[in-house]
Design a protein around this motif. Structure first.
Motif, PDB file in Angstrom:
ATOM      1  N   SER A 151       0.830  -1.208   0.000  1.00 60.46           N
ATOM      2  CA  SER A 151       0.000   0.000   0.000  1.00 60.46           C
ATOM      3  C   SER A 151       0.866   1.261   0.000  1.00 60.46           C
ATOM      4  CB  SER A 151      -0.930  -0.005   1.222  1.00 60.46           C
ATOM      5  OG  SER A 151      -0.197   0.028   2.440  1.00 60.46           O
ATOM      6  N   SER A 152       2.062   1.175   0.601  1.00 57.13           N
ATOM      7  CA  SER A 152       2.991   2.308   0.556  1.00 57.13           C
ATOM      8  C   SER A 152       3.390   2.610  -0.880  1.00 57.13           C
ATOM      9  CB  SER A 152       4.243   2.006   1.380  1.00 57.13           C
ATOM     10  OG  SER A 152       3.932   1.805   2.735  1.00 57.13           O
ATOM     11  N   GLY A 153       3.756   1.552  -1.616  1.00 58.76           N
ATOM     12  CA  GLY A 153       4.137   1.735  -3.008  1.00 58.76           C
ATOM     13  C   GLY A 153       2.996   2.279  -3.849  1.00 58.76           C
ATOM     14  N   VAL A 154       1.780   1.813  -3.583  1.00 55.10           N
ATOM     15  CA  VAL A 154       0.614   2.291  -4.334  1.00 55.10           C
ATOM     16  C   VAL A 154       0.365   3.769  -4.067  1.00 55.10           C
ATOM     17  CG1 VAL A 154      -1.892   2.092  -4.563  1.00 55.10           C
ATOM     18  CG2 VAL A 154      -0.478   0.032  -4.482  1.00 55.10           C
ATOM     19  N   SER A 155       0.451   4.185  -2.791  1.00 60.69           N
ATOM     20  CA  SER A 155       0.208   5.594  -2.461  1.00 60.69           C
ATOM     21  C   SER A 155       1.246   6.497  -3.113  1.00 60.69           C
ATOM     22  CB  SER A 155       0.210   5.794  -0.942  1.00 60.69           C
ATOM     23  OG  SER A 155       1.495   5.538  -0.393  1.00 60.69           O
ATOM     24  N   GLY A 156       2.508   6.092  -3.071  1.00 61.54           N
ATOM     25  CA  GLY A 156       3.555   6.879  -3.715  1.00 61.54           C
ATOM     26  C   GLY A 156       3.350   6.968  -5.216  1.00 61.54           C
ATOM     27  N   THR A 157       2.945   5.849  -5.848  1.00 57.97           N
ATOM     28  CA  THR A 157       2.715   5.818  -7.287  1.00 57.97           C
ATOM     29  C   THR A 157       1.547   6.728  -7.677  1.00 57.97           C
ATOM     30  OG1 THR A 157       3.535   3.541  -7.406  1.00 57.97           O
ATOM     31  CG2 THR A 157       2.201   4.322  -9.250  1.00 57.97           C
ATOM     32  N   LEU A 158       0.473   6.710  -6.877  1.00 50.69           N
ATOM     33  CA  LEU A 158      -0.676   7.577  -7.162  1.00 50.69           C
ATOM     34  C   LEU A 158      -0.284   9.048  -7.112  1.00 50.69           C
ATOM     35  CD1 LEU A 158      -3.535   5.783  -5.179  1.00 50.69           C
ATOM     36  CD2 LEU A 158      -3.286   5.936  -7.663  1.00 50.69           C
ATOM     37  N   TYR A 159       0.514   9.416  -6.099  1.00 50.89           N
ATOM     38  CA  TYR A 159       0.938  10.813  -5.988  1.00 50.89           C
ATOM     39  C   TYR A 159       1.819  11.216  -7.163  1.00 50.89           C
ATOM     40  CZ  TYR A 159      -0.775  12.746  -1.603  1.00 50.89           C
ATOM     41  OH  TYR A 159      -1.564  13.292  -0.634  1.00 50.89           O
ATOM     42  N   ILE A 160       2.757  10.353  -7.536  1.00 48.00           N
ATOM     43  CA  ILE A 160       3.657  10.671  -8.644  1.00 48.00           C
ATOM     44  C   ILE A 160       2.872  10.817  -9.948  1.00 48.00           C
ATOM     45  CG2 ILE A 160       5.359   9.593 -10.170  1.00 48.00           C
ATOM     46  CD1 ILE A 160       6.624  11.096  -7.976  1.00 48.00           C
ATOM     47  N   ALA A 161       1.938   9.902 -10.192  1.00 45.52           N
ATOM     48  CA  ALA A 161       1.124   9.982 -11.402  1.00 45.52           C
ATOM     49  C   ALA A 161       0.340  11.291 -11.444  1.00 45.52           C
ATOM     50  CB  ALA A 161       0.172   8.790 -11.468  1.00 45.52           C
ATOM     51  N   ALA A 162      -0.155  11.710 -10.279  1.00 45.08           N
ATOM     52  CA  ALA A 162      -0.911  12.962 -10.222  1.00 45.08           C
ATOM     53  C   ALA A 162       0.003  14.175 -10.411  1.00 45.08           C
ATOM     54  CB  ALA A 162      -1.649  13.063  -8.883  1.00 45.08           C
TER      55      ALA A 162
END
Length: 300
Positions: A151-162
């Motif tokens: 979930s840490s990796g997913v949250s970081g990926t979502l922020y970067i994509a945004a």
């Protein structure tokens, strides 16, 4: 550096501290001391919870991963800030900035998630002691930790994509000592920031659910503790629960202060640096493990 050069450069200018070089050196020294002490404390906890046979319970397994997250979180922003202060330059490339956003948000979410798991572990241990070994089996503990890191990796990926959807129209000056998302949003064009706000809203709702879970866990824990007839039993429970409660309070309070006052640069690395101290002060098993580690080091 002129405003024109700052506008056209590919990276960003971090302005978290004073322009005075002497004060920058002082900040660098203070950050270096904090970083070394925080890293040493977290590394010590990781070492003793890995090597000491007495510290192999789920509680210390989760504590080890909290320390891993703390150590990683410290390493994302502080060394870069120290280097910038010593060089007298606040420049950071776009790639470095995006990496900071990814890892900082990932580790921040990871800490919230692991603190929630730790509160559930204490809830099961105190309220359902006869079923503890079944509920918190090694397989379930590994699964919980895997979910935390995933979930840490997913949250970081979502922020970067945004963040990549943002166009920066304003002067690329960030009034913080690292690439902080709220500061980046201030540099965006018109409504470009709405995607980031949407991602932040989703993660805030999940964090709120974690917070509610922690609160409910401790409501049940304290309800059970106050019904205990043994003062020794209550003391033992408090010795294991209070450090976690202090860490949760420190994490939430400093995070709230940092984002209610985004120009503040001091609270963001306090929890990762202080968590080892908090756990060591109240936990006799941690103190014993540290003494064993020191004695074994002296012997060798």
């Amino acid at each position: 550096m002129s405003v024109r050069n700052i506008t056209t450069m590919s990276g960003f200018l971090l302005m978290g501290f004073s322009d005075n070089h002497e004060l920058q050196i002082l900040h660098a020294l203070l950050f270096l001391v904090t970083y070394l002490l925080g890293s040493a404390g977290n590394f010590t906890i990781i070492t003793i919870t890995t090597l000491d046979p007495q510290l192999q319970s789920p509680m210390y397994y989760f504590l080890k991963h909290l320390s891993l997250l703390d150590l990683s979180s410290l390493s994302v922003t502080v060394p870069q800030s120290i280097a910038n202060s010593l060089e007298g330059s606040g420049y950071i490339s776009s790639t470095q900035c995006m990496l900071q956003v990814f890892f900082f948000t990932a580790f921040a979410w990871g800490e919230m998630a692991i603190l929630t798991v730790m509160s559930y572990d204490r809830y099961v241990a105190i309220c359902f002691p006869l079923h503890y070994e079944v509920i918190m089996s090694p397989r379930n503990c590994r699964l919980a930790v895997a979910v935390v890191w995933l979930s840490s990796g997913v949250s970081g990926t979502l922020y970067i994509a945004a963040i990549f959807s943002i166009r920066f129209c304003r002067v690329k000056i960030i009034h913080q000592f690292f690439c902080d998302v709220p500061q980046l949003l201030k540099l965006s064009c018109s409504n470009d920031y709405l995607v980031v706000v949407g991602v932040a809203g989703i993660l805030f709702a999940l964090a709120l659910a974690c917070f509610v879970g922690i609160v409910l866990s401790y409501v049940h824990i304290f309800s059970t503790v106050f019904r205990m007839s043994s003062a020794e039993g209550r003391s033992k429970v408090f010795s294991t629960c209070l450090p976690h409660l202090f860490v949760v309070s420190l994490f939430l309070s400093t995070g709230s202060c940092a984002y209610l006052n985004p120009t503040s640069d001091s609270p963001t690395f306090c929890p990762p640096a202080l968590n080892p101290v908090i756990y060591s002060l109240r936990n006799e098993s941690i103190k014993t493990g540290v003494r064993k580690l020191l004695l074994s080091t002296e012997v060798t």
